[in-house]
Design a protein around this motif. Structure first.
Motif, short mmCIF file in Angstrom:
data_model
loop_
_atom_site.label_atom_id
_atom_site.label_comp_id
_atom_site.label_asym_id
_atom_site.label_seq_id
_atom_site.Cartn_x
_atom_site.Cartn_y
_atom_site.Cartn_z
N SER A 36 37.76 62.44 24.84
CA SER A 36 37.72 61.13 24.84
C SER A 36 38.10 60.23 26.18
O SER A 36 37.04 58.63 25.85
CB SER A 36 39.03 60.81 23.78
OG SER A 36 39.75 60.70 22.71
N THR A 37 37.66 60.94 27.30
CA THR A 37 37.80 60.29 28.23
C THR A 37 36.22 59.87 28.89
O THR A 37 36.24 58.80 28.94
CB THR A 37 38.35 61.36 29.76
OG1 THR A 37 39.82 61.25 28.95
CG2 THR A 37 37.80 60.58 30.81
N PRO A 38 35.59 60.98 28.69
CA PRO A 38 34.10 60.34 28.46
C PRO A 38 33.74 59.42 27.75
O PRO A 38 32.55 58.26 28.29
CB PRO A 38 32.96 61.68 28.56
CG PRO A 38 34.59 62.89 27.64
CD PRO A 38 35.96 62.56 28.25
N ALA A 50 28.74 64.79 34.18
CA ALA A 50 28.29 65.61 32.50
C ALA A 50 28.61 65.89 31.41
O ALA A 50 27.71 65.10 30.35
CB ALA A 50 27.94 67.34 32.91
N ALA A 51 29.91 65.18 31.33
CA ALA A 51 30.74 64.56 30.03
C ALA A 51 29.94 63.12 29.72
O ALA A 51 29.86 63.24 28.10
CB ALA A 51 31.94 65.17 29.85
N ALA A 66 27.68 65.94 17.82
CA ALA A 66 27.70 65.35 19.34
C ALA A 66 28.90 66.49 20.53
O ALA A 66 29.54 66.09 19.39
CB ALA A 66 27.45 64.44 19.43
N VAL A 67 27.75 67.31 20.63
CA VAL A 67 29.02 67.87 21.33
C VAL A 67 28.67 67.36 22.74
O VAL A 67 27.54 66.64 23.52
CB VAL A 67 28.50 70.01 21.60
CG1 VAL A 67 29.19 69.84 22.38
CG2 VAL A 67 29.09 70.14 20.03
N VAL A 68 29.48 67.03 23.52
CA VAL A 68 30.07 67.49 25.12
C VAL A 68 30.59 68.82 25.81
O VAL A 68 31.20 69.36 24.92
CB VAL A 68 30.64 65.76 25.11
CG1 VAL A 68 30.24 64.81 24.95
CG2 VAL A 68 32.47 66.14 24.94
#
Length: 376
Positions: free
Chosen positions: A104-106, A79-80, A55-57
């Motif tokens: 990792s933050t989002p 958004a992320a 899955a892409v952020v």
């Protein structure tokens, strides 16, 4: 159980993610493992190659100084986080595991808002911004090295590839010797700057190659893609094998009596896990984490640490060559390295993931909430 693994950008984040995924699936093939990454990082290639969904952020770098990017940060982060939230919901994740970096933050923020337990793994001795945040949101925090300043952290080591953790160097030595065209029984040095190479190592060991070969030392040198080593041509002496890339690092480790390498977290973890004495040459840029990664190994007697600028042909002649020709000292250093190393970092981290999932489901069995470092 469904697990979302968040990490990417560099091999330092992707490699432990893949090792943990392999361990979780080895334990229970019905486990649903999804990786969360970016479209630009190494994970975009390596995760699908490993047979895992990605899955892409959007990539959200944190500006280090005031400027236009700082003003755009809140919108990019929102958004992320929204993309990470969608990945958690779509995968039905019971646990989110973060390995640091942009991804990792989002993932941490989305998991916290959804009430999904978070597991943090920090590879380096000096943690990054993402994992410093993540460690404040969960009691489930794992580190690779002792002394890493994260709240509530437990030392669990680095999740490593099975080819490394199950490596029997003695059993593979004859195969490795034949593979590289070496002579059995001669002292053997493995020099590696990783897949990208290290110009300092290439230059220094090329210049010292005549001294090493004349002393009967044979060398396997991983130069990095597109990079060369200027090896002195002498009559007789030890072989000097240069390769831009090695698809059998296990054979290089098997033949080596000593390795010279950088001090990235994965490299230090691999070398100590298999009990190899090493001379670590920390990368002289960044925030100094490579020296911090290697120094505890040297303090334990498992290796040397030499500054990049001090890694010269003279150092090779005066310090490294005598070590290579001292089998008893090499044996002592190898035993110390093995005592420091952790071979089952993947299993330990998988235990922590399962503990987090059980606790979230209300099943008895306390979380690993140590406020100090467990015994190694």
């Amino acid at each position: 159980m469904s697990v979302l693994l968040a990490g990417g950008g560099t091999a330092g984040h992707v490699a432990p993610l893949l090792a943990l995924a392999e361990c979780l699936l080895r334990r229970d093939p019905d486990t649903r493992v999804t990786a969360l990454g970016t479209a630009e990082g190494l994970e975009a290639r390596l995760v699908p190659e490993a047979g895992l969904p990605l899955a892409v952020v959007p990539r959200v770098p944190f500006p280090r100084r005031p400027g236009p990017d700082l003003g755009r940060l809140p919108g990019r982060l929102r958004a992320a986080v929204a993309a990470a939230r969608a990945a958690i919901v779509d995968s039905g994740a019971d646990v989110v595991v973060g390995f640091g970096g942009y991804v990792s933050t989002p993932a941490y923020l989305a998991a916290r808002r959804l009430g999904v337990p978070i597991v943090v793994h920090e590879a380096n001795s000096r943690p990054g911004l993402a994992n410093r945040l993540g460690a404040r949101l969960t009691p489930y925090v794992a580190t690779t090295f002792p002394g890493t300043p994260l709240r509530g952290a437990t030392v669990m080591g680095m999740p490593l590839r099975r080819r490394i953790t199950t490596l029997d160097r003695a059993a593979l030595r004859a195969q490795g010797t034949a593979h590289f065209g070496l002579v059995p029984g001669r002292p053997t040095l493995f020099v590696t700057g990783g897949s990208l190479g290290a110009q300092r190592l290439n230059t220094t060991f090329g210049a010292a190659s005549a001294d090493l070969r004349s002393a009967g030392v044979q060398v396997v040198h991983l130069s990095g893609r597109g990079k060369t080593v200027d090896v002195a041509q002498i009559v007789g002496g030890g072989a000097y094998v240069v390769a831009e890339y090695l698809d059998r690092m296990d054979l290089a480790y098997a033949v080596a009596d000593l390795v010279v390498c950088r001090a990235g977290a994965s490299t230090v973890s691999e070398v100590t896990a298999i009990g190899l004495p090493a001379a670590y040459v920390p990368l002289p840029i960044g925030n100094g984490e490579q020296r911090l990664n290697a120094q505890p190994v040297a303090d334990a007697g498992g290796g040397l640490v030499v500054d990049d600028a001090a890694c010269t042909p003279e150092w090779v002649r005066s310090t490294l060559l005598p070590l290579l020709l001292d089998p008893r000292r090499l044996d002592d250093m190898g035993r110390a390295a093995a005592a420091f190393g952790i071979r089952d970092g993947d299993e330990r981290l998988a235990d922590l993931v399962e503990t987090a999932a059980r606790q979230a489901a209300g099943v008895a069995g306390g979380p690993a909430t140590s406020t100090g470092e467990d015994a190694r």
